[in-house]
Enzyme design. Structure first.
Site, PDB file in Angstrom:
ATOM      1  N   HIS A 265      12.562 -16.403  22.658  1.00 46.19           N
ATOM      2  CA  HIS A 265      13.100 -15.408  21.604  1.00 46.19           C
ATOM      3  C   HIS A 265      13.670 -14.258  22.005  1.00 46.19           C
ATOM      4  O   HIS A 265      12.992 -13.921  23.126  1.00 46.19           O
ATOM      5  CB  HIS A 265      12.374 -15.549  20.283  1.00 46.19           C
ATOM      6  CG  HIS A 265      11.091 -14.722  20.172  1.00 46.19           C
ATOM      7  ND1 HIS A 265      10.716 -14.097  19.146  1.00 46.19           N
ATOM      8  CD2 HIS A 265      10.195 -14.236  21.389  1.00 46.19           C
ATOM      9  CE1 HIS A 265       9.657 -13.513  19.549  1.00 46.19           C
ATOM     10  NE2 HIS A 265       9.328 -13.361  20.782  1.00 46.19           N
TER      11      HIS A 265
ATOM     12  N   CYS B  41      11.604  -6.177  23.347  1.00 45.11           N
ATOM     13  CA  CYS B  41      11.759  -7.620  22.674  1.00 45.11           C
ATOM     14  C   CYS B  41      13.089  -7.397  22.625  1.00 45.11           C
ATOM     15  O   CYS B  41      13.426  -8.654  22.419  1.00 45.11           O
ATOM     16  CB  CYS B  41      11.392  -7.681  21.365  1.00 45.11           C
ATOM     17  SG  CYS B  41       9.242  -7.821  21.608  1.00 45.11           S
TER      18      CYS B  41
ATOM     19  N   HIS C   6      12.329 -13.404  25.992  1.00 45.31           N
ATOM     20  CA  HIS C   6      10.906 -13.856  26.826  1.00 45.31           C
ATOM     21  C   HIS C   6      10.547 -15.103  26.074  1.00 45.31           C
ATOM     22  O   HIS C   6      11.252 -15.725  25.206  1.00 45.31           O
ATOM     23  CB  HIS C   6      10.347 -12.621  26.807  1.00 45.31           C
ATOM     24  CG  HIS C   6       9.931 -12.065  25.450  1.00 45.31           C
ATOM     25  ND1 HIS C   6      10.732 -11.277  24.748  1.00 45.31           N
ATOM     26  CD2 HIS C   6       8.790 -12.472  24.725  1.00 45.31           C
ATOM     27  CE1 HIS C   6      10.105 -11.101  23.656  1.00 45.31           C
ATOM     28  NE2 HIS C   6       8.979 -11.590  23.610  1.00 45.31           N
TER      29      HIS C   6
ATOM     30  N   HIS D 106       6.754 -17.298  24.157  1.00 45.47           N
ATOM     31  CA  HIS D 106       5.308 -17.514  23.846  1.00 45.47           C
ATOM     32  C   HIS D 106       4.869 -18.894  23.913  1.00 45.47           C
ATOM     33  O   HIS D 106       5.690 -19.815  23.481  1.00 45.47           O
ATOM     34  CB  HIS D 106       5.312 -16.773  22.565  1.00 45.47           C
ATOM     35  CG  HIS D 106       5.405 -15.193  22.704  1.00 45.47           C
ATOM     36  ND1 HIS D 106       4.641 -14.216  23.225  1.00 45.47           N
ATOM     37  CD2 HIS D 106       6.497 -14.633  21.912  1.00 45.47           C
ATOM     38  CE1 HIS D 106       5.388 -13.102  22.888  1.00 45.47           C
ATOM     39  NE2 HIS D 106       6.381 -13.267  22.433  1.00 45.47           N
TER      40      HIS D 106
ATOM     41  N   ASP E  13       9.873 -26.466  19.852  1.00 46.33           N
ATOM     42  CA  ASP E  13       9.339 -26.613  20.979  1.00 46.33           C
ATOM     43  C   ASP E  13      10.270 -26.884  22.125  1.00 46.33           C
ATOM     44  O   ASP E  13      11.136 -27.602  22.068  1.00 46.33           O
ATOM     45  CB  ASP E  13       8.570 -27.825  20.723  1.00 46.33           C
ATOM     46  CG  ASP E  13       7.398 -27.819  21.814  1.00 46.33           C
ATOM     47  OD1 ASP E  13       7.353 -26.712  22.552  1.00 46.33           O
ATOM     48  OD2 ASP E  13       6.977 -28.860  22.308  1.00 46.33           O
ATOM     49  N   HIS E  14      10.223 -25.957  22.977  1.00 43.87           N
ATOM     50  CA  HIS E  14      10.816 -26.050  24.298  1.00 43.87           C
ATOM     51  C   HIS E  14      12.301 -25.608  24.251  1.00 43.87           C
ATOM     52  O   HIS E  14      13.309 -26.009  24.716  1.00 43.87           O
ATOM     53  CB  HIS E  14      10.663 -27.255  25.197  1.00 43.87           C
ATOM     54  CG  HIS E  14       9.286 -27.376  25.871  1.00 43.87           C
ATOM     55  ND1 HIS E  14       8.296 -27.517  25.309  1.00 43.87           N
ATOM     56  CD2 HIS E  14       9.186 -27.198  27.255  1.00 43.87           C
ATOM     57  CE1 HIS E  14       7.123 -27.401  26.349  1.00 43.87           C
ATOM     58  NE2 HIS E  14       7.827 -27.411  27.474  1.00 43.87           N
TER      59      HIS E  14
ATOM     60  N   GLU F  91       1.188 -15.686  17.847  1.00 42.74           N
ATOM     61  CA  GLU F  91       2.121 -15.161  18.972  1.00 42.74           C
ATOM     62  C   GLU F  91       1.446 -15.056  20.284  1.00 42.74           C
ATOM     63  O   GLU F  91       1.868 -15.729  20.954  1.00 42.74           O
ATOM     64  CB  GLU F  91       2.823 -13.926  18.649  1.00 42.74           C
ATOM     65  CG  GLU F  91       4.160 -13.616  19.371  1.00 42.74           C
ATOM     66  CD  GLU F  91       4.957 -12.408  19.300  1.00 42.74           C
ATOM     67  OE1 GLU F  91       5.335 -12.415  18.242  1.00 42.74           O
ATOM     68  OE2 GLU F  91       4.757 -11.392  20.189  1.00 42.74           O
TER      69      GLU F  91
END
Lengths: 140, 140, 140, 140, 140, 140
Positions: C18, C37, C43, C45, C82-83, C131
């Site tokens: 994100h 950010c 980047h 998480h 996800d991914h 996070e």
């Protein structure tokens, strides 16, 4: 370790029941040796298996082994133990006492067979089996 | 919460075997409902019990409850389950299904009795029972 | 909480990228507000979602909800994230900034829809989105 | 909780020494009450402070509070305790016994002052102070 | 490692205070070298000791060492440090600086003596001493 | 290992995005090899780097290396990756696929350079890079 060699490690949980009962022992010897672990029906744990697979980093994929393969090996070896009572449901432990040490030896053999069949160039460098977060067995 | 009120929380692990078998169910219903948890000999877990005890901070000791007392309560309530097979060794679960929910209700009752006897001014605010790190039941 | 009511909680990890970019802001405001950010590619998480489902313990199964159902709900709501890169791949976050707060609100809505459809008598009591292990958002 | 309200939680570790000595007590009472915690020089812990800050999600930033601010508050309140001996180096605990309960009350006051000064619309919903992973105090 | 050899590992927490003060150093050198660790009264940690004991799996018990023995060794070696101030209460550290490295060397010696006395065929393969979850010393 | 030699280990988290795309591969080969990791914008992780630094315990400080130095090395090597997209923002990974294996090799090189420059007598004994708690790469 060669520059392009790495170890990839992966964990998987399985939940089993077990009890300690050495057939060669009298009831007194069993109790003296195994204490609370010697009961007729057993108790259980969330075991965590960690396998450390060593090999060259593949020139094309830049991985030692694909995660899907690694998970498939872990599932193949832990599934026959997961949600089972080791002493009653798993052939290996009908005779052998399912101590953490013995379960680790059993799993090492199973992982080696899987690796040998699927990825003969890879080596099981280390295996750790946790009975709880604070107690585990490590074999090479 | 009053300024001088606090909750003290404490964890304790115990290792038990269990299996899910609803006597009222046919074998087919048991399998459909409980899947891998319905086996003749069961499997097991490292359960973790957390109790949250609420009360006023004592004027003299500056504690809600002494840690030795807290640990004694936790030992008293978990010892009858630890290293046991819940279905075969614990009276409560010879009839009742030892789901995490039911074990939590049973433990809440036991903790309340201990608190009532030892520290009637203290209250069990919350109880959590972990079956694994990623699955737990919480009751008030 | 009624005697036969319990909360069952379950965790699931998902890995996403994100970045924080408020369209209404100038580049200077974005940098001042979001610091590291605010980058063009973002980047990522390992997010961990915890859902707390409250309901009566079923008279027959002695469970609030079956674990398979609970995992199915978690998979349904996390799989689209996800991914993925939240800003580029997920419709919701093409306009909205994917702060942990906003992702938590989005997931709460999705979990509520699943529960409403599958188990209208159950309630989402709390949702936590981590996070990192040391930073999380909690909503009711 | 209102739809746009969330709680953000954050952890920070600090390492301190402490000992339990109630001035009003005789040596015998101190030993009977505090056991191994009553020594002349004390012992120590890695304390972990968790603060749960509640507020509306800001319309522009989509956050309850910026992480830099949150960390600044945690640093401000824990720094006077970190790498100190609570009984000898911290004014508050020269008289008061530094039980986990009392340290939690002290930290709640300090966090509230910081929040009041920096973000008067935000509220400290809960504070947890861990003495070890298995023992903590929770206040609202 | 021989097929029937295994390493069993076990953790135990102890809580101590310490401070860094090299007698040979001036106050300036102490501050320059040890920073916040050089204070008159010290600070503290929840230390975690892990010992890795290597040996042949016993033919009769199928264990390397009984858990009760292992715990007795850990208690014997950590009890003199637990709830103590290392610099003031432990002879070893009245002169020596209780850095994590030095505490680890001290504990290795103590564990070796216990193993030599109780189980001369077993070997201390590795010892790890954690000062926090993120910082530890490992010796062989 | 010599009596006065120890290994000190330290962890640090960094958050990055990445994607797997082998330039030599067709889209079909990329998908077949990397599955969900082959997307245009990528996903992300909280990576945890652990470095194990081996050396003699200094006669004066009784430490292998000062914690401030150790943290400075970790910050120096992880900062260029933290809150970045490895494929787009880090020169090394514009061509190379940022698999966990490749990131570990890259970090080993960077840590070695820092150690060589600052502390030539110390050696990087081992490096571990965690992609999640349950998956990591270990190199020597």
């Amino acid at each position: 370790m060669d520059t392009r060699t790495a170890v990839i490690a992966r964990r998987r949980l399985f939940s089993s029941a077990h009890l300690y009962d050495q057939k060669k022992f009298s009831r007194e010897e069993n109790l003296a040796t195994f204490g609370r672990c010697h009961t007729p029906h057993g108790h259980g744990h969330n075991y965590v298996l960690e396998i450390f697979v060593e090999g060259r980093i593949d020139e094309r994929t830049k991985m030692v082994i694909d995660l899907t393969d690694l998970d498939s090996i872990l599932l193949t070896v832990t599934d026959p133990l997961d949600h089972q009572h080791l002493n009653f449901d798993v052939a290996e432990f009908k005779e052998k006492v399912p101590t953490t040490e013995n379960i680790a030896l059993y799993l090492r053999e199973k992982v080696r067979i899987e690796l040998q069949t699927r990825h003969p160039s890879l080596k099981l460098k280390r295996l750790r089996l946790f009975e709880t977060d604070d107690l585990w067995v490590e074999i090479e």
